[in-house]
Design a protein around this motif. Structure first.
Motif, PDB file in Angstrom:
ATOM      1  N   ARG A  78       0.991  -1.191   0.007  1.00  0.00           N
ATOM      2  CA  ARG A  78      -0.016   0.143   0.055  1.00  0.00           C
ATOM      3  C   ARG A  78       1.003   1.148  -0.046  1.00  0.00           C
ATOM      4  O   ARG A  78       0.739   2.205  -0.666  1.00  0.00           O
ATOM      5  CB  ARG A  78      -1.041  -0.044   1.218  1.00  0.00           C
ATOM      6  N   ASP A  81       2.059   1.717  -3.647  1.00  0.00           N
ATOM      7  CA  ASP A  81       1.115   2.214  -4.279  1.00  0.00           C
ATOM      8  C   ASP A  81       0.833   3.694  -4.246  1.00  0.00           C
ATOM      9  O   ASP A  81       0.180   4.480  -4.990  1.00  0.00           O
ATOM     10  CB  ASP A  81      -0.058   1.246  -4.233  1.00  0.00           C
ATOM     11  N   GLY A 246      -8.292  -8.844  -5.089  1.00  0.00           N
ATOM     12  CA  GLY A 246      -7.849  -7.628  -4.719  1.00  0.00           C
ATOM     13  C   GLY A 246      -9.063  -6.999  -4.155  1.00  0.00           C
ATOM     14  O   GLY A 246     -10.326  -7.506  -4.443  1.00  0.00           O
ATOM     15  N   ASP A 248     -10.228  -2.655  -3.862  1.00  0.00           N
ATOM     16  CA  ASP A 248      -9.698  -1.429  -4.114  1.00  0.00           C
ATOM     17  C   ASP A 248      -9.408  -0.522  -2.650  1.00  0.00           C
ATOM     18  O   ASP A 248      -8.707   0.580  -2.840  1.00  0.00           O
ATOM     19  CB  ASP A 248     -10.300  -0.673  -5.292  1.00  0.00           C
ATOM     20  N   SER A 252      -4.849  -3.062  -4.949  1.00  0.00           N
ATOM     21  CA  SER A 252      -5.801  -3.295  -6.036  1.00  0.00           C
ATOM     22  C   SER A 252      -5.284  -4.741  -6.658  1.00  0.00           C
ATOM     23  O   SER A 252      -4.345  -5.293  -6.167  1.00  0.00           O
ATOM     24  CB  SER A 252      -5.141  -2.303  -7.223  1.00  0.00           C
ATOM     25  N   SER A 255      -1.796  -5.129  -7.910  1.00  0.00           N
ATOM     26  CA  SER A 255      -0.839  -5.375  -6.674  1.00  0.00           C
ATOM     27  C   SER A 255      -0.697  -6.770  -5.994  1.00  0.00           C
ATOM     28  O   SER A 255       0.212  -7.165  -5.843  1.00  0.00           O
ATOM     29  CB  SER A 255      -0.886  -4.104  -5.745  1.00  0.00           C
TER      30      SER A 255
END
Length: 458
Positions: A78, A81, A246, A248, A252, A255
């Motif tokens: 996270r 990202d 995943g 969001d 995601s 990821s």
């Protein structure tokens, strides 16, 4: 909870219960819980206990040990990202003064940093976290045993460093960040850092007699990001669904898929498994499973996900050793996958057709080897050999008109559509490999040219 629309067949349920009962009896575990999830719901759970009438259920907490590492890895991804760090960053950039600062975030996530497997004595799993008040106490005088990036060497202290990294970047405790960023969004209300009733007690079972001994349950302090958590079969089925698809609100799908991709070569000749970014990967029964196993004194745990089958399986037991919960969870998943395979979604045409993409589909040739290009439902590209196994990859569109490889040999590589002056497609350039519409057609952009006499007989 079990959905009435996803009820498993009686024969499947009996086979699952038989596997759990056999595992508890043969593994001599005081109790063992198994569960299977499909499409985000727990569709079956069962348990056996040595105490009649006191069987645990899918809401009973067990300590999950190193499955905790999956959660810590998600917190780190996270940060990546959000642009707060890069996986290639040296640890020193964000967490200075550790003495191992040149190892990268990615190497820590994949156990490729070369760090020692354990802390200095005493055994960290059976002693209070206050025994190791600082990172220096966790790492010891010789924290690096291998050159960074050279091999996979599992390291519990490495995940302590990642937990401290999360705290340093977020400015909050690992526990608080975990609760806010993963547990609450995924409604994992029964996953906690300390046990909350109903919770199983941890036991050791005598190796040569049917006798038991209570195991201590310690707060691991700085080592918490490596193995602190308590959870339930229901919550872990929910987390397994997240690892497959995943979410969001947390991480995601792209990821999560990255986390499931092998990051370091396996040790020795063990090519039936590997490790991604915080996730173990194994092959079992012809399936690729991702997830993690875990153990702490008094407990063993396993969580496996088959993305292809849309299934999650969990096995939890309150014994220090004995039940092979990793194999049990894999077999529970296989029982359902084999007996009640996933019913595919109906095929549907695309809502609209991109004519330019459509013109790229069909056969292409690398020299004389035929490949086929297809448009996927998400408007990506799938490129694979037409006749045999080989270099298959999927591609996603980039803002500059190129395509980036998502997996396989061409992961991260660039696919370019090369056009002639009149705007027509000349060929595809994939990492310098040229693919043409015909095999060695004179006048095509084949590196080295094509013999003027063309194809001929002997």
């Amino acid at each position: 909870m079990t959905s009435p629309f996803e009820e498993l067949l009686p024969g499947t349920r009996r086979a699952l219960l038989h596997r759990v009962a056999t595992a508890q009896a043969e593994g001599r575990a005081p109790s063992l819980v198994g569960a299977v999830g499909r499409d985000g719901h727990t569709v079956w759970s069962g348990a056996r206990s040595c105490v009649d009438g006191h069987e645990p259920d899918a809401d009973t907490q067990y300590r999950i040990g190193s499955i905790t590492k999956c959660f810590t890895a998600v917190l780190v991804l996270r940060l990546r990202d959000e642009g707060l760090l890069d996986l290639a960053d040296p640890l020193e950039k964000h967490l200075p003064g550790t003495g191992v600062g040149e190892v990268t975030v990615a190497q820590l996530l994949s156990h490729g940093a070369g760090l020692a497997a354990e802390t200095p004595a005493p055994w960290w799993e059976r002693t209070p976290g206050t025994t190791r008040p600082g990172l220096a106490d966790v790492l010891g005088e010789r924290p690096l045993l291998h050159p960074a990036g050279r091999l996979h060497h599992y390291s519990n202290p490495g995940y302590t460093l990642l937990g401290s990294l999360v705290e340093a970047v977020r400015g909050a405790s690992w526990e608080e960040v975990l609760r806010r960023e993963i547990l609450e969004p995924l409604s994992m209300r029964r996953t906690t850092v300390e046990p909350v009733a109903p919770a199983a007690g941890g036991w050791a079972v005598h190796p040569w007699a049917d006798a038991i001994l209570p195991e201590p349950s310690e707060d691991l302090g700085l080592m918490a990001p490596a193995g602190q958590l308590w959870s339930t079969a229901d919550d872990l089925c929910r987390f397994g669904a997240f690892l497959a698809e995943g979410d969001d609100r947390v991480l995601s799908a792209a990821s999560v898929r990255e986390a499931r991709t092998p990051a370091t070569p396996p040790e020795g000749g063990e090519w039936d498994g590997g490790y991604g970014l915080g996730l173990q990967l194994v092959r079992h029964g012809g399936r690729t499973l991702v997830g993690h196993t875990g153990s702490l004194p008094g407990f063993v745990a396993a969580l496996w996900v088959s993305v292809e089958d849309g299934l999650v399986a969990v096995s939890l037991a309150n014994a220090t050793s004995g039940p092979a919960v990793g194999a049990v969870a894999a077999e529970l998943l296989g029982i359902v996958a084999d007996a009640e395979p996933r019913i595919p979604e109906p095929w549907r045409p695309l809502p609209e057709v991109d004519q330019e993409l459509l013109s790229l589909t069909g056969p292409w040739y690398w020299g004389a080897a035929p490949f086929v290009l297809r448009v996927t439902a998400d408007r990506g590209l799938d490129f694979r050999p037409m006749r045999a196994a080989g270099r298959r990859s999927r591609f996603v569109a980039q803002p500059d008109g190129t395509w980036k490889g998502l997996d396989g040999y061409y992961a991260g590589e660039t696919l370019r559509v090369v056009r002639r002056p009149d705007g027509g497609v000349s060929h595809l350039d994939l990492g310098s490999f040229v693919y043409t519409r015909e095999p060695y057609e004179p006048g095509d952009a084949v590196p080295g040219g094509v013999d003027e006499q063309g194809w001929r007989g002997l």
